[in-house]
Design a protein around this motif. Structure first.
Motif, mmCIF file in Angstrom:
data_model
loop_
_atom_site.group_PDB
_atom_site.id
_atom_site.type_symbol
_atom_site.label_atom_id
_atom_site.label_comp_id
_atom_site.label_asym_id
_atom_site.label_seq_id
_atom_site.Cartn_x
_atom_site.Cartn_y
_atom_site.Cartn_z
ATOM 1 N N CYS A 180 0.851 -1.198 0.000
ATOM 2 C CA CYS A 180 0.000 0.000 0.000
ATOM 3 C C CYS A 180 0.881 1.241 0.000
ATOM 4 C CB CYS A 180 -0.959 0.015 1.189
ATOM 5 S SG CYS A 180 -0.156 0.078 2.790
ATOM 6 N N MET A 181 0.313 2.341 -0.450
ATOM 7 C CA MET A 181 1.068 3.578 -0.642
ATOM 8 C C MET A 181 1.659 4.098 0.669
ATOM 9 S SD MET A 181 -2.031 6.328 -1.215
ATOM 10 C CE MET A 181 -0.985 7.747 -0.832
ATOM 11 N N GLU A 182 0.958 3.856 1.789
ATOM 12 C CA GLU A 182 1.432 4.371 3.070
ATOM 13 C C GLU A 182 2.751 3.724 3.509
ATOM 14 O OE1 GLU A 182 -2.878 5.128 2.688
ATOM 15 O OE2 GLU A 182 -1.641 3.320 2.455
ATOM 16 N N ASP A 183 3.082 2.561 2.943
ATOM 17 C CA ASP A 183 4.289 1.835 3.352
ATOM 18 C C ASP A 183 5.457 2.008 2.380
ATOM 19 O OD1 ASP A 183 3.007 0.856 5.601
ATOM 20 O OD2 ASP A 183 2.314 -0.962 4.587
ATOM 21 N N ILE A 184 5.314 2.884 1.389
ATOM 22 C CA ILE A 184 6.404 3.085 0.436
ATOM 23 C C ILE A 184 7.617 3.690 1.154
ATOM 24 C CG2 ILE A 184 7.143 4.352 -1.620
ATOM 25 C CD1 ILE A 184 4.299 4.202 -2.648
ATOM 26 N N ASP A 185 8.788 3.085 0.925
ATOM 27 C CA ASP A 185 10.031 3.530 1.559
ATOM 28 C C ASP A 185 10.751 4.511 0.635
ATOM 29 O OD1 ASP A 185 12.360 3.874 2.924
ATOM 30 O OD2 ASP A 185 13.045 1.786 2.798
ATOM 31 N N TYR A 186 10.788 5.770 1.051
ATOM 32 C CA TYR A 186 11.481 6.797 0.268
ATOM 33 C C TYR A 186 12.918 7.018 0.780
ATOM 34 C CZ TYR A 186 6.878 7.981 -1.595
ATOM 35 O OH TYR A 186 5.642 7.930 -2.205
ATOM 36 N N ARG A 187 13.306 6.325 1.838
ATOM 37 C CA ARG A 187 14.619 6.545 2.425
ATOM 38 C C ARG A 187 15.711 5.788 1.680
ATOM 39 N NH1 ARG A 187 13.034 4.459 8.215
ATOM 40 N NH2 ARG A 187 12.143 2.908 6.786
ATOM 41 N N HIS A 188 15.370 4.606 1.149
ATOM 42 C CA HIS A 188 16.367 3.812 0.432
ATOM 43 C C HIS A 188 16.793 4.545 -0.844
ATOM 44 C CE1 HIS A 188 18.482 0.084 -0.454
ATOM 45 N NE2 HIS A 188 18.062 0.168 -1.692
ATOM 46 N N PRO A 189 18.096 4.699 -1.075
ATOM 47 C CA PRO A 189 18.572 5.465 -2.240
ATOM 48 C C PRO A 189 18.393 4.696 -3.551
ATOM 49 C CG PRO A 189 20.435 4.520 -1.047
ATOM 50 C CD PRO A 189 19.216 4.229 -0.227
ATOM 51 N N ARG A 190 17.212 4.813 -4.130
ATOM 52 C CA ARG A 190 16.953 4.126 -5.400
ATOM 53 C C ARG A 190 16.353 5.070 -6.448
ATOM 54 N NH1 ARG A 190 11.520 0.519 -4.106
ATOM 55 N NH2 ARG A 190 10.669 1.849 -2.468
ATOM 56 N N GLY A 191 16.417 6.371 -6.193
ATOM 57 C CA GLY A 191 15.944 7.348 -7.164
ATOM 58 C C GLY A 191 14.447 7.537 -7.182
ATOM 59 N N LEU A 192 13.762 7.128 -6.116
ATOM 60 C CA LEU A 192 12.303 7.258 -6.060
ATOM 61 C C LEU A 192 11.939 8.635 -5.513
ATOM 62 C CD1 LEU A 192 9.631 5.761 -6.533
ATOM 63 C CD2 LEU A 192 9.739 4.978 -4.160
ATOM 64 N N ARG A 193 11.298 9.437 -6.346
ATOM 65 C CA ARG A 193 10.935 10.799 -5.960
ATOM 66 C C ARG A 193 9.556 10.822 -5.307
ATOM 67 N NH1 ARG A 193 11.123 13.950 -11.330
ATOM 68 N NH2 ARG A 193 9.843 15.326 -10.029
#
Length: 251
Positions: free
Chosen positions: A70-83
């Motif tokens: 689900c969208m609430e659990d998306i990890d933006y901390r891991h450096p993979r270029g996810l904006r």
């Protein structure tokens, strides 16, 4: 008391939300402080919520998403270029309303499928029908369906789905019949439905993966020119989680 027949009729009419709300009202000592209109409004709100939840459960069941994401659990901390700003825009599902596509690319283990499932789950929550399929398995099924008479029915079902999630695009070269099947799928959906694709291969390599130049042009013209691209990079998240698990076991 007339309440028991009323509750039985609500049950017979399958108004389970209103039935539950009425039962709660009867147990509440303060319910008499509400007017008839207020009590009726609460019962109708509960019925609407119950029906929405049942429809969502049905959509999720039919979607058969690979991950419970689900969208609430998306990890933006891991450096993979996810904006974050880009994802917030896509998670509004506006691109589905506009019949656009999304392409997620990146190396193995970076979270492409999980992210795609989170977007698909949000689409289900927004009222859209979704179907998750691994492209290699789908192409095999279409070949079998052509032989046993299910081909037209299967293609019709794919065309009607609001969001088609095609996972593992480009794992192996396509045969002639697979290229034509793929063209039929994207043609049926072009500018009328949305498609979400995940692939280990960069989009620049898709033309040669498809093989036939003419069919490749036709397929990619319908798929990528109105697509939002989400290129991911970095190390495998599976390795990260594996290291964390080993650390917890040894600590």
């Amino acid at each position: 008391m007339l309440m028991n027949p009323t509750m039985e009729k609500l049950q017979a009419l399958k108004l389970t939300g209103m039935l539950e709300a009425l039962g709660e009202q009867l147990k509440s000592p303060d319910i008499e402080q509400l007017s008839f209109d207020e009590r009726l409004g609460l019962m109708i709100d509960r019925e609407v919520t119950a029906r929405d939840n049942r429809r969502l459960k049905t959509r999720l069941k039919k979607a058969r998403l690979r991950h419970d994401a689900c969208m609430e659990d998306i990890d933006y901390r891991h450096p993979r270029g996810l904006r974050r700003d880009k994802m917030q825009q896509l998670l509004s599902s506006h691109w589905i309303r506009e019949h656009q596509n999304v392409i997620i690319t990146g190396p193995t283990g970076v979270g492409k499928t999980w992210l795609a499932c989170a977007m698909a789950q949000k689409a289900c929550r927004d009222g859209y029908t979704v179907q998750y399929l691994r492209l290699p398995r789908l192409l095999q099924d279409l070949n079998l369906a052509r032989a046993d008479g299910r081909y037209v029915k299967l293609m019709t079902a794919l065309a009607k789905t609001d969001l088609l999630l095609l996972d593992d695009w480009g794992l192996s070269p396509l045969t002639e019949s697979q290229r034509r099947d793929l063209l039929e799928i994207v043609e049926d959906r072009h500018n009328v439905k949305s498609t979400l694709v995940t692939s280990q291969m960069p989009v620049d390599h898709w033309h040669e993966l498809i093989g036939d130049p003419t069919l490749a042009d036709a397929i990619l013209d319908r798929l990528i020119h109105n697509a939002h691209r989400v290129p991911l990079k970095g190390d495998s998240l599976r390795k990260k989680h594996s290291k964390l698990a080993k650390s917890e076991l040894t600590s």
